[in-house]
Scaffold this motif. Structure first.
Motif, short mmCIF file in Angstrom:
data_model
loop_
_atom_site.label_atom_id
_atom_site.label_comp_id
_atom_site.label_asym_id
_atom_site.label_seq_id
_atom_site.Cartn_x
_atom_site.Cartn_y
_atom_site.Cartn_z
N LEU A 23 53.12 -0.21 -21.23
CA LEU A 23 53.34 -1.56 -20.47
C LEU A 23 52.12 -2.24 -20.23
CD1 LEU A 23 55.79 0.19 -17.84
CD2 LEU A 23 56.50 -0.86 -20.24
N ASP A 24 52.29 -3.65 -19.91
CA ASP A 24 51.06 -4.31 -19.34
C ASP A 24 50.85 -4.06 -17.85
OD1 ASP A 24 52.98 -6.22 -17.43
OD2 ASP A 24 53.80 -6.63 -19.29
N SER A 25 49.81 -4.47 -17.26
CA SER A 25 49.66 -4.22 -16.07
C SER A 25 50.36 -4.37 -15.03
CB SER A 25 47.96 -4.88 -15.84
OG SER A 25 48.17 -5.93 -15.81
N LYS A 26 51.21 -5.64 -15.06
CA LYS A 26 51.95 -6.10 -14.17
C LYS A 26 53.32 -5.08 -13.95
CE LYS A 26 54.84 -9.83 -12.51
NZ LYS A 26 56.06 -9.33 -12.38
N SER A 27 53.83 -4.94 -15.37
CA SER A 27 55.04 -4.02 -15.52
C SER A 27 54.59 -2.61 -15.12
CB SER A 27 55.46 -3.99 -17.00
OG SER A 27 55.93 -5.20 -17.33
N GLY A 28 53.39 -2.04 -15.52
CA GLY A 28 53.13 -0.77 -15.22
C GLY A 28 52.96 -0.81 -13.50
N GLN A 29 52.51 -1.50 -13.12
CA GLN A 29 52.41 -1.68 -11.46
C GLN A 29 53.81 -1.46 -10.73
OE1 GLN A 29 49.81 -1.21 -9.51
NE2 GLN A 29 51.01 -1.24 -7.76
N GLU A 30 54.87 -2.10 -11.49
CA GLU A 30 55.99 -2.29 -10.77
C GLU A 30 56.80 -0.76 -10.82
OE1 GLU A 30 57.72 -5.44 -13.17
OE2 GLU A 30 57.01 -6.78 -11.71
N ILE A 31 56.62 -0.15 -11.90
CA ILE A 31 56.98 1.15 -12.41
C ILE A 31 56.31 2.15 -11.55
CG2 ILE A 31 57.50 2.97 -14.08
CD1 ILE A 31 58.90 0.53 -14.51
N ILE A 32 55.18 2.10 -11.19
CA ILE A 32 54.63 2.89 -10.21
C ILE A 32 55.16 2.75 -8.62
CG2 ILE A 32 52.33 3.43 -9.09
CD1 ILE A 32 52.81 4.71 -11.88
N GLU A 33 55.44 1.56 -8.44
CA GLU A 33 56.02 1.31 -7.15
C GLU A 33 57.26 1.82 -7.08
OE1 GLU A 33 54.29 0.11 -4.72
OE2 GLU A 33 52.50 -0.52 -5.97
N ILE A 34 58.11 1.86 -8.07
CA ILE A 34 59.27 2.66 -8.11
C ILE A 34 59.33 4.00 -8.05
CG2 ILE A 34 61.43 3.18 -9.76
CD1 ILE A 34 61.33 0.30 -10.76
N LEU A 35 58.45 4.66 -8.82
CA LEU A 35 58.09 6.08 -8.58
C LEU A 35 57.77 6.56 -7.27
CD1 LEU A 35 56.47 6.66 -12.00
CD2 LEU A 35 58.76 7.50 -11.56
N LEU A 36 56.78 5.72 -6.65
CA LEU A 36 56.39 6.05 -5.11
C LEU A 36 57.70 5.88 -4.11
CD1 LEU A 36 52.97 4.26 -5.35
CD2 LEU A 36 53.17 6.49 -4.81
N LYS A 37 58.35 4.92 -4.53
CA LYS A 37 59.60 4.67 -3.60
C LYS A 37 60.66 6.05 -3.85
CE LYS A 37 63.28 1.31 -2.53
NZ LYS A 37 64.52 1.95 -2.78
N LEU A 38 60.77 6.64 -4.96
CA LEU A 38 61.46 7.61 -5.02
C LEU A 38 61.07 8.89 -4.32
CD1 LEU A 38 62.16 7.34 -8.92
CD2 LEU A 38 63.67 7.14 -7.17
N GLN A 39 59.57 8.76 -4.41
CA GLN A 39 59.14 10.11 -3.51
C GLN A 39 59.42 9.88 -2.18
OE1 GLN A 39 55.65 9.62 -2.02
NE2 GLN A 39 55.75 11.60 -1.01
N ASN A 40 59.02 8.61 -1.71
CA ASN A 40 59.35 8.46 -0.23
C ASN A 40 60.99 8.59 0.15
OD1 ASN A 40 56.88 7.70 0.38
ND2 ASN A 40 57.33 5.35 -0.19
N GLU A 41 61.82 8.61 -0.65
CA GLU A 41 63.24 8.97 -0.74
C GLU A 41 63.51 10.51 -1.03
OE1 GLU A 41 65.15 6.47 -3.69
OE2 GLU A 41 64.95 4.91 -2.51
N GLY A 42 62.42 11.42 -0.98
CA GLY A 42 62.74 12.82 -1.02
C GLY A 42 62.55 13.34 -2.33
N LYS A 43 62.40 12.56 -3.40
CA LYS A 43 62.13 13.25 -4.85
C LYS A 43 60.95 14.04 -5.10
CE LYS A 43 66.32 12.05 -6.47
NZ LYS A 43 67.43 12.85 -6.65
N THR A 44 60.83 14.86 -5.73
CA THR A 44 59.51 15.37 -6.28
C THR A 44 58.97 14.79 -7.42
OG1 THR A 44 60.17 17.59 -5.09
CG2 THR A 44 58.16 17.47 -6.67
N VAL A 45 57.61 14.39 -7.55
CA VAL A 45 57.60 13.48 -8.68
C VAL A 45 56.23 14.05 -9.33
CG1 VAL A 45 57.02 11.11 -9.64
CG2 VAL A 45 58.45 11.39 -7.67
#
Length: 218
Positions: free
Chosen positions: A167-189
């Motif tokens: 992914l390009d840097s902008k799309s990559g950053q958006e994906i990382i934010e989604i993964l961090l949000k999942l962790q904040n919701e209780g998922k193990t990542v």
């Protein structure tokens, strides 16, 4: 003490050496290292896609029986682990919604599975793109579909192998934010990555070198 050795004819090729790694529930960690360090092999073992040559695996403090059949391992994976791959692994003949629903084919489908798939696509920002096939989606959109697919069976653990690698840097950053949000919701990542910027966003980083853990950082 997980080790992995492959046999190529009469040769043995050691890939992992006495790996000790612990991930706490609700934690987000990174596994980093150069190409050839054993990152993807380690992810495959953590995700029960491959079996170690030596050592033990535990899930919720319960030891995994590594002699169980491939079907039983697959059943365990489908219920408890979601995968996000660098190359997306979407089926080109299916639209986004159908791709998200694919894992339910191999498990006992819930009554509201289609609505759940739609809700997951909404959560990753693709509510209006769910009828598009992969060739009509950008790289970042394909990875969002892959994340929604990883979540469809409500797994406890998300394993992401170089999720921003294509992914390009902008799309990559958006994906990382989604993964961090999942962790904040209780998922193990668990994120396998060579990108130091991603590793710095995680709670803990394990560094691999020549098949061994060369360091840990909080």
């Amino acid at each position: 003490n997980v080790s992995k050795t492959y046999r190529l004819g009469k040769m043995t090729v050691p890939v992992l050496h006495e790996i000790n790694l612990r991930v706490l529930p609700g934690q987000i960690i990174a596994v980093t290292g150069p190409s050839g360090s054993g990152k993807s092999t380690l992810m495959n073992i953590i995700g029960l896609l491959d079996r170690p040559s030596e050592g033990e695996l535990y899930l919720d403090d319960q030891q995994i029986n590594l002699n169980m059949s491939d079907n039983k391992l697959a059943d365990l994976r489908s219920k408890r682990i979601g995968f996000v791959f660098q190359t997306f692994n979407l089926l080109p003949s299916l639209d986004a919604l159908q791709n998200v629903l694919m894992p339910t084919t191999y498990s006992r489908p819930a009554k509201n599975e289609k609505q759940r798939a739609k809700d997951l696509l909404d959560q990753v920002g693709l509510g209006r793109r769910m009828k598009h096939r992969p060739n009509a989606l950008s790289g970042g959109e394909k990875q969002r579909v892959a994340i929604a697919r990883a979540l469809i069976n409500n797994p406890e653990v998300i394993l992401a192998d170089e999720p921003t690698g294509n992914l390009d840097s902008k799309s990559g950053q958006e994906i990382i934010e989604i993964l961090l949000k999942l962790q904040n919701e209780g998922k193990t990542v668990v994120i396998i990555t060579h990108d130091e910027k991603i590793a710095k966003r995680c709670q803990k980083t394990y560094r691999l070198l020549d098949g061994r853990i060369s360091g840990e950082e909080q």
